[in-house]
Design a protein around this motif. Structure first.
Motif, short mmCIF file in Angstrom:
data_model
loop_
_atom_site.label_atom_id
_atom_site.label_comp_id
_atom_site.label_asym_id
_atom_site.label_seq_id
_atom_site.Cartn_x
_atom_site.Cartn_y
_atom_site.Cartn_z
N TRP A 68 12.02 -2.96 -6.65
CA TRP A 68 11.53 -3.81 -5.67
C TRP A 68 12.59 -4.66 -5.14
O TRP A 68 12.89 -4.85 -3.86
CB TRP A 68 10.42 -4.56 -6.30
CG TRP A 68 9.79 -5.66 -5.32
CD1 TRP A 68 9.94 -6.73 -5.17
CD2 TRP A 68 8.72 -5.20 -4.43
NE1 TRP A 68 9.44 -7.42 -3.97
CE2 TRP A 68 8.33 -6.41 -3.90
CE3 TRP A 68 8.13 -3.99 -3.99
CZ2 TRP A 68 7.52 -6.53 -2.80
CZ3 TRP A 68 6.94 -4.33 -3.31
CH2 TRP A 68 6.72 -5.11 -2.31
N PRO A 69 13.51 -5.38 -6.26
CA PRO A 69 14.71 -6.18 -5.72
C PRO A 69 15.83 -5.37 -5.07
O PRO A 69 16.61 -5.75 -4.34
CB PRO A 69 15.14 -6.76 -7.03
CG PRO A 69 14.59 -6.08 -8.13
CD PRO A 69 13.28 -5.39 -7.75
N GLN A 70 15.88 -4.12 -5.56
CA GLN A 70 16.84 -3.35 -4.86
C GLN A 70 16.61 -2.71 -3.62
O GLN A 70 17.62 -2.12 -2.90
CB GLN A 70 17.26 -2.05 -6.13
CG GLN A 70 17.71 -2.50 -7.43
CD GLN A 70 17.72 -1.17 -8.20
OE1 GLN A 70 18.67 -0.37 -7.76
NE2 GLN A 70 17.62 -1.57 -9.60
N SER A 71 15.58 -2.90 -3.20
CA SER A 71 15.05 -2.44 -1.80
C SER A 71 15.28 -3.45 -0.91
O SER A 71 14.84 -3.40 0.44
CB SER A 71 13.35 -2.01 -1.87
OG SER A 71 13.37 -0.88 -2.61
N GLN A 90 18.18 7.87 2.30
CA GLN A 90 17.57 6.98 1.69
C GLN A 90 16.57 7.71 0.85
O GLN A 90 15.79 8.43 1.03
CB GLN A 90 17.31 5.76 2.36
CG GLN A 90 16.81 4.46 1.45
CD GLN A 90 18.05 4.01 0.64
OE1 GLN A 90 18.05 4.75 -0.67
NE2 GLN A 90 18.51 2.98 0.75
N ALA A 91 16.54 7.03 -0.52
CA ALA A 91 15.43 7.95 -1.46
C ALA A 91 14.12 7.26 -0.81
O ALA A 91 13.94 6.27 -0.21
CB ALA A 91 15.74 6.95 -2.71
N ALA A 92 13.06 8.37 -1.01
CA ALA A 92 11.84 8.09 -0.47
C ALA A 92 11.15 6.76 -1.04
O ALA A 92 10.33 6.20 -0.37
CB ALA A 92 10.92 9.34 -0.83
N ILE A 93 11.36 6.55 -2.65
CA ILE A 93 10.65 5.65 -3.10
C ILE A 93 11.18 4.07 -2.46
O ILE A 93 10.46 2.96 -2.31
CB ILE A 93 11.01 5.44 -4.37
CG1 ILE A 93 10.11 6.48 -5.17
CG2 ILE A 93 10.72 4.04 -5.07
CD1 ILE A 93 10.26 6.94 -6.68
N ILE A 94 12.49 3.98 -2.10
CA ILE A 94 13.03 2.93 -1.46
C ILE A 94 12.34 2.72 0.11
O ILE A 94 12.00 1.38 0.30
CB ILE A 94 14.54 2.82 -1.48
CG1 ILE A 94 15.41 2.75 -2.74
CG2 ILE A 94 15.01 1.96 -0.67
CD1 ILE A 94 15.12 1.68 -3.57
N ASN A 95 12.30 3.79 0.71
CA ASN A 95 11.62 3.76 1.98
C ASN A 95 9.94 3.23 1.85
O ASN A 95 9.80 2.34 2.59
CB ASN A 95 11.72 5.05 2.54
CG ASN A 95 13.32 5.52 3.40
OD1 ASN A 95 13.92 4.56 3.27
ND2 ASN A 95 13.37 6.59 3.26
N ALA A 96 9.61 3.66 0.81
CA ALA A 96 8.20 3.28 0.84
C ALA A 96 8.06 1.80 0.44
O ALA A 96 7.11 1.08 0.90
CB ALA A 96 7.22 3.91 -0.17
N ILE A 97 8.95 1.28 -0.53
CA ILE A 97 8.77 0.04 -0.84
C ILE A 97 9.33 -0.91 0.04
O ILE A 97 8.63 -2.02 0.51
CB ILE A 97 9.72 -0.40 -2.07
CG1 ILE A 97 9.09 0.41 -3.24
CG2 ILE A 97 9.83 -1.73 -2.29
CD1 ILE A 97 9.92 0.19 -4.53
N VAL A 98 10.28 -0.65 0.90
CA VAL A 98 10.73 -1.30 2.01
C VAL A 98 9.67 -1.65 3.07
O VAL A 98 9.17 -2.46 3.84
CB VAL A 98 11.94 -0.54 2.57
CG1 VAL A 98 12.17 -1.28 4.23
CG2 VAL A 98 13.24 -0.85 1.93
N LYS A 99 8.76 -0.47 3.52
CA LYS A 99 7.78 -0.50 4.30
C LYS A 99 6.82 -1.54 4.09
O LYS A 99 6.19 -2.26 4.85
CB LYS A 99 6.92 0.68 4.55
CG LYS A 99 6.20 0.89 5.72
CD LYS A 99 5.66 2.27 5.99
CE LYS A 99 4.59 2.29 7.09
NZ LYS A 99 3.58 1.03 7.02
N VAL A 100 6.42 -1.46 2.60
CA VAL A 100 5.46 -2.45 2.18
C VAL A 100 6.14 -4.01 2.21
O VAL A 100 5.14 -4.92 2.66
CB VAL A 100 4.98 -2.17 0.65
CG1 VAL A 100 4.20 -3.33 0.22
CG2 VAL A 100 4.58 -1.12 0.54
#
Length: 349
Positions: A68-71, A90-100
């Motif tokens: 979360w903080p790294q996104s 970019q990592a898919a998990i980062i992209n998902a969190i950035v979208k949220v």
């Protein structure tokens, strides 16, 4: 109550060291997975040789907490840039969190309170964990080194092998320092991050530290509910008080509301990374029992993370580790005292 032999504990640490030094860590997901297993063992495990079932959704929630903080964009970058977590896209998990974060805001506690949004994100991250790091973590070179969990699912969970949870609990500070150090090094080495970071940047606070604006909000809540007195010495807090991690962050990175107390800067410095003496522990438990509901409501209003039961479980773990190591507790100033068995009754369920 059976515990792992000294030989098996040493073997576990050697395997961890080999995995971090020689494992195939292309993206950072494997560091997050190791860190999640260590933290979950502390929060839900026991000091026995027992196996431990870990649901994927629990692992996914830990991934969200770490990333979360790294996104968020790295400070002082223009235009704003998020640090990369793998060499390619970019990592898919980062992209998902950035979208949220873009769609619903960057306050993690508030996102968790929206069950539909939170549930969708957890499911998405759990699927990514299942597809990517879960079956590739325990590979050194081209050979499997199965010492953490079998390569199979039980329902939607993995099963930690006998002694694994115990070892994660027994060596948690050492293991987390190893993992976080390797994770930071991996992020810094990525070519696409070097232009963002420059040459002299301390990534520890950005990637794993407490958020300073959150600590200010915790200070306001604690002043409103508990009053302007130092938790440890009872003196009036005339200047801006410190927000102290009752269970020190150096022992376990718990940024949950019920773990925080207000203290004079001098008391906070003197306590440092020690566990508090039992009179302080009793007062902390009483505070959370008598004012826990009021604190929880105030934390919720400000969108601050809290979990009283998790805070208690981590405290039990921390004092149990100190008990086994015959550790000393901080009382006041430079005074340290031995740990008596009475801590168990204070922290009993």
């Amino acid at each position: 109550m059976a515990t792992p032999t000294e030989h098996s504990q040493i073997a576990f640490l050697r395997n961890m060291q080999r995995l971090l030094a020689e494992g195939n860590f292309v993206a950072t997901y494997k560091y997050a997975l190791l860190l999640a297993l260590a933290d979950i063992a502390v929060e839900q495990g026991a000091d026995t040789c027992d196996e431990m079932v870990v649901p994927l959704n629990v692992i996914a929630e830990k991934f969200i907490q770490y990333y979360w903080p790294q996104s968020r964009p790295f400070p002082r970058t223009s235009p704003a840039q998020v640090l990369h977590q793998n060499p390619g896209q970019q990592a898919a998990i980062i992209n998902a969190i950035v979208k949220v974060q873009n769609d619903h805001g960057s306050n993690l506690a508030k996102i968790r309170s929206h069950l539909n949004i939170w549930g969708r994100l957890v499911r998405k991250i759990a699927n990514a964990v299942k597809l990517m790091p879960l079956w590739r973590l325990q590979v050194i070179g081209d050979k499997a080194c199965i010492f953490l969990y079998p390569h199979s699912l039980e329902g939607n969970a993995i099963r930690l092998l006998p002694g694994v949870a115990y070892n994660f609990r027994a060596f948690h500070p050492m293991i987390t320092n190893m993992i976080q150090g390797a994770w930071i090094t991996a992020v810094r080495r990525l070519d696409r991050n070097q232009a963002i970071l420059g040459q002299r940047v301390d990534l520890v606070e950005f990637m794993f530290g407490s958020e300073r604006h959150n600590l200010s909000d915790f200070r306001i809540v604690l002043l409103d509910v508990s009053g302007p007195r130092c938790f440890y010495c009872g003196g009036n807090l005339r200047a801006t008080p410190d927000v102290d991690h009752f269970i020190p962050r150096a022992r376990y990175p718990i940024d949950l509301g019920h773990n925080f107390v207000l203290a004079h800067p001098g008391c906070n410095r003197a306590k440092s990374d020690h566990l508090a003496a039992l009179d302080h522990l009793q007062r902390w438990r009483d505070r959370n029992e008598h004012q826990g509901g009021e604190l929880a409501e105030a934390f919720d209003r400000r969108g601050l993370l809290h979990d009283r039961d998790a805070s208690y479980e981590i405290a039990r773990w921390a004092y149990a580790q100190a008990d086994m190591q015959k550790g000393l507790l901080w009382k006041q100033g430079n005074d340290l005292t031995s740990l008596s068995p009475a801590w168990r009754s204070i922290l009993s369920a």
